[in-house]
Scaffold this motif. Structure first.
Motif, PDB file in Angstrom:
ATOM      1  N   SER A 240       0.853  -1.189   0.000  1.00  0.00           N
ATOM      2  CA  SER A 240       0.000   0.000   0.000  1.00  0.00           C
ATOM      3  C   SER A 240       0.883   1.231   0.000  1.00  0.00           C
ATOM      4  O   SER A 240       2.081   1.144   0.244  1.00  0.00           O
ATOM      5  CB  SER A 240      -0.902   0.008   1.238  1.00  0.00           C
ATOM      6  N   SER A 241       0.294   2.379  -0.278  1.00  0.00           N
ATOM      7  CA  SER A 241       1.079   3.609  -0.336  1.00  0.00           C
ATOM      8  C   SER A 241       1.731   3.881   1.002  1.00  0.00           C
ATOM      9  O   SER A 241       1.118   3.703   2.048  1.00  0.00           O
ATOM     10  CB  SER A 241       0.182   4.792  -0.721  1.00  0.00           C
ATOM     11  N   PRO A 242       2.997   4.335   1.031  1.00  0.00           N
ATOM     12  CA  PRO A 242       3.679   4.566   2.298  1.00  0.00           C
ATOM     13  C   PRO A 242       3.093   5.743   3.065  1.00  0.00           C
ATOM     14  O   PRO A 242       3.308   5.878   4.249  1.00  0.00           O
ATOM     15  CB  PRO A 242       5.121   4.882   1.863  1.00  0.00           C
ATOM     16  N   ILE A 243       2.348   6.617   2.386  1.00  0.00           N
ATOM     17  CA  ILE A 243       1.759   7.767   3.047  1.00  0.00           C
ATOM     18  C   ILE A 243       0.261   7.535   3.172  1.00  0.00           C
ATOM     19  O   ILE A 243      -0.429   7.296   2.190  1.00  0.00           O
ATOM     20  CB  ILE A 243       2.019   9.066   2.243  1.00  0.00           C
ATOM     21  N   SER A 244      -0.230   7.605   4.406  1.00  0.00           N
ATOM     22  CA  SER A 244      -1.636   7.319   4.628  1.00  0.00           C
ATOM     23  C   SER A 244      -2.532   8.463   4.179  1.00  0.00           C
ATOM     24  O   SER A 244      -3.660   8.256   3.773  1.00  0.00           O
ATOM     25  CB  SER A 244      -1.883   7.031   6.120  1.00  0.00           C
TER      26      SER A 244
ATOM     27  N   ASP B 249       4.292  20.190  -0.193  1.00  0.00           N
ATOM     28  CA  ASP B 249       5.179  20.927   0.694  1.00  0.00           C
ATOM     29  C   ASP B 249       6.472  20.130   0.881  1.00  0.00           C
ATOM     30  O   ASP B 249       6.451  18.973   1.285  1.00  0.00           O
ATOM     31  CB  ASP B 249       4.495  21.134   2.048  1.00  0.00           C
ATOM     32  N   MET B 250       7.607  20.784   0.613  1.00  0.00           N
ATOM     33  CA  MET B 250       8.894  20.085   0.614  1.00  0.00           C
ATOM     34  C   MET B 250       9.263  19.547   1.992  1.00  0.00           C
ATOM     35  O   MET B 250       9.770  18.432   2.118  1.00  0.00           O
ATOM     36  CB  MET B 250       9.998  21.022   0.109  1.00  0.00           C
ATOM     37  N   LYS B 251       9.011  20.328   3.030  1.00  0.00           N
ATOM     38  CA  LYS B 251       9.374  19.896   4.378  1.00  0.00           C
ATOM     39  C   LYS B 251       8.577  18.661   4.786  1.00  0.00           C
ATOM     40  O   LYS B 251       9.129  17.677   5.284  1.00  0.00           O
ATOM     41  CB  LYS B 251       9.117  21.030   5.369  1.00  0.00           C
ATOM     42  N   THR B 252       7.258  18.738   4.555  1.00  0.00           N
ATOM     43  CA  THR B 252       6.399  17.596   4.897  1.00  0.00           C
ATOM     44  C   THR B 252       6.778  16.364   4.086  1.00  0.00           C
ATOM     45  O   THR B 252       6.852  15.246   4.606  1.00  0.00           O
ATOM     46  CB  THR B 252       4.925  17.953   4.645  1.00  0.00           C
TER      47      THR B 252
ATOM     48  N   GLU C  37      11.653  10.404   4.624  1.00  0.00           N
ATOM     49  CA  GLU C  37      12.675   9.977   5.588  1.00  0.00           C
ATOM     50  C   GLU C  37      12.118   8.920   6.540  1.00  0.00           C
ATOM     51  O   GLU C  37      12.795   7.956   6.881  1.00  0.00           O
ATOM     52  CB  GLU C  37      13.186  11.180   6.374  1.00  0.00           C
ATOM     53  N   LYS C  38      10.865   9.118   6.976  1.00  0.00           N
ATOM     54  CA  LYS C  38      10.231   8.138   7.856  1.00  0.00           C
ATOM     55  C   LYS C  38      10.062   6.805   7.136  1.00  0.00           C
ATOM     56  O   LYS C  38      10.333   5.732   7.698  1.00  0.00           O
ATOM     57  CB  LYS C  38       8.871   8.649   8.328  1.00  0.00           C
ATOM     58  N   PHE C  39       9.628   6.881   5.883  1.00  0.00           N
ATOM     59  CA  PHE C  39       9.460   5.657   5.096  1.00  0.00           C
ATOM     60  C   PHE C  39      10.800   4.945   4.918  1.00  0.00           C
ATOM     61  O   PHE C  39      10.892   3.716   5.049  1.00  0.00           O
ATOM     62  CB  PHE C  39       8.860   6.007   3.733  1.00  0.00           C
ATOM     63  N   ALA C  40      11.854   5.731   4.624  1.00  0.00           N
ATOM     64  CA  ALA C  40      13.186   5.149   4.434  1.00  0.00           C
ATOM     65  C   ALA C  40      13.687   4.504   5.725  1.00  0.00           C
ATOM     66  O   ALA C  40      14.290   3.423   5.703  1.00  0.00           O
ATOM     67  CB  ALA C  40      14.163   6.221   3.967  1.00  0.00           C
TER      68      ALA C  40
END
Length: 346
Positions: free
Chosen positions: A82-86, A92-95, A101-104
């Motif tokens: 599934s997509s790594p982002i829920s 937005d670049m920061k988000t 980074e969290k996914f990595a």
């Protein structure tokens, strides 16, 4: 998505403001030198340029960034079911950086876990190979010797067939333990719980192991006289196997003329704890976390001479956990070891 996309408005706002300032300055210069531009029209021109620039930049940049970031999401999603982002896709670049980074980091943890499991798998296969190879080669050696002519000698034939039979018995022992531990791990073992006296079971194990303890002059004893029975609710045969495995281990690694003491204590209102304590050689602390792994041995060389399948403690752990109980171990080099487990009172 609208909330997160608003963060990109700052870029469009600042860009539009810069364009507006530049155009207003140019228009002001034209008006100052009377090139046909009215001063009254400058605010309207400025507002029109700002709004137009803002809309154009926002649409173009949003489309430009969103399209490329979506490609990143799609590429990353290939690594996950599934997509790594829920949540929705953000521009937005920061988000985005934090999410990637969290996914990595999660993937790194997953890869490290897989590497550890791979090492365990290799070690397990090596141990299985060793445990099966030794009796197989022994049996093969005796049979080949008989085929080569030793079968004609009645005494040699009988002796070699008996030794080959012991090798086959060891193979059957290992396979049975592997089958049992597989059933325990997949939860395919039906426990037949009943009320029984745990003291009687422990005494029965003492009697069964009497011959083995005499060889090393090890004394099996209770910590006190149990005048009354202590009833527990569990699978009697499986708990007998647990007690037997723990006491056999204490005999294997106990000192000559040592002692193995068993105690049964009230833990809480509906629980008892059974402790098996010896004054043997003890276990180094670095080995304790892996004691209950299949085929794991503290002494890689000498312990195999003691026999056994190398699955005893692993079976013990799974049997206790199948009862929804806990098992504990404490040990100190040169002092001894204590294995303890809880049981439900009858």
């Amino acid at each position: 998505m609208a909330i997160k996309l608003k963060r990109s408005y700052r870029f469009a706002f600042r860009s539009s403001l810069a364009i507006t300032v530049l155009v207003v300055a140019l228009t002001s210069v034209l008006a100052y030198f009377d090139f046909g531009v009215s001063w009254n029209a400058i605010p309207f021109i400025a507002l029109s340029i700002f709004i137009g620039s803002f809309i154009v930049l926002q649409i173009r940049i949003q489309h430009f960034i969103y399209r490329r970031i979506k490609r990143i999401y799609d590429d990353v999603a290939l690594l996950e079911s599934s997509s790594p982002i829920s949540g929705p896709i953000t521009t937005d670049m920061k988000t985005l950086t934090e999410e990637i980074e969290k996914f990595a980091q999660d993937k790194k943890v997953e890869i490290d876990t897989l590497k550890i499991r791979e090492e365990y798998r290799k070690e397990f296969l090596g141990n299985v190979s060793h445990e099966l190879k030794t009796p197989l080669f022994t049996v093969q050696g005796y049979i080949e010797t008989l085929i080569d002519g030793a079968i004609n000698d009645k005494n040699v034939r009988k002796k070699y067939l008996q030794r080959a039979n012991k090798g086959v018995e060891r193979l059957i022992y290992i396979v049975k333990d592997l089958d049992l531990i597989t059933k325990l791990e997949v939860g395919d073992l039906n426990l037949r719980k009943e009320n029984f006296d745990i003291i009687e079971v422990i005494q029965g194990v003492f009697d069964l192991l009497e011959m083995r303890t005499e060889k090393k002059k090890i004394m099996l004893t209770f910590d006190m006289e149990y005048d009354k029975p202590v009833y527990v609710k569990a699978d009697k045969d499986k708990i007998q196997q647990v007690v037997s495995n723990l006491i056999v281990n204490s005999i294997k690694y106990g000192h000559h003329e040592g002692t193995t003491e068993v105690s049964v204590e009230n833990l809480i209102k509906n629980k008892v704890i059974v402790r098996v304590t010896d004054n043997g050689e003890g276990i180094p602390k670095q080995h304790i976390p892996r004691l209950f792994e299949r085929f794991y041995r503290v002494d890689k060389s000498g312990s195999r001479s003691e026999g056994g399948s190398g699955l005893g403690l692993s079976i013990v752990k799974h049997i206790i956990e199948a009862h929804n109980e806990k098992i504990y171990v404490e040990s100190e080099i040169g002092v001894g070891s204590e294995f303890s487990f809880t049981l439900e009172k009858a």
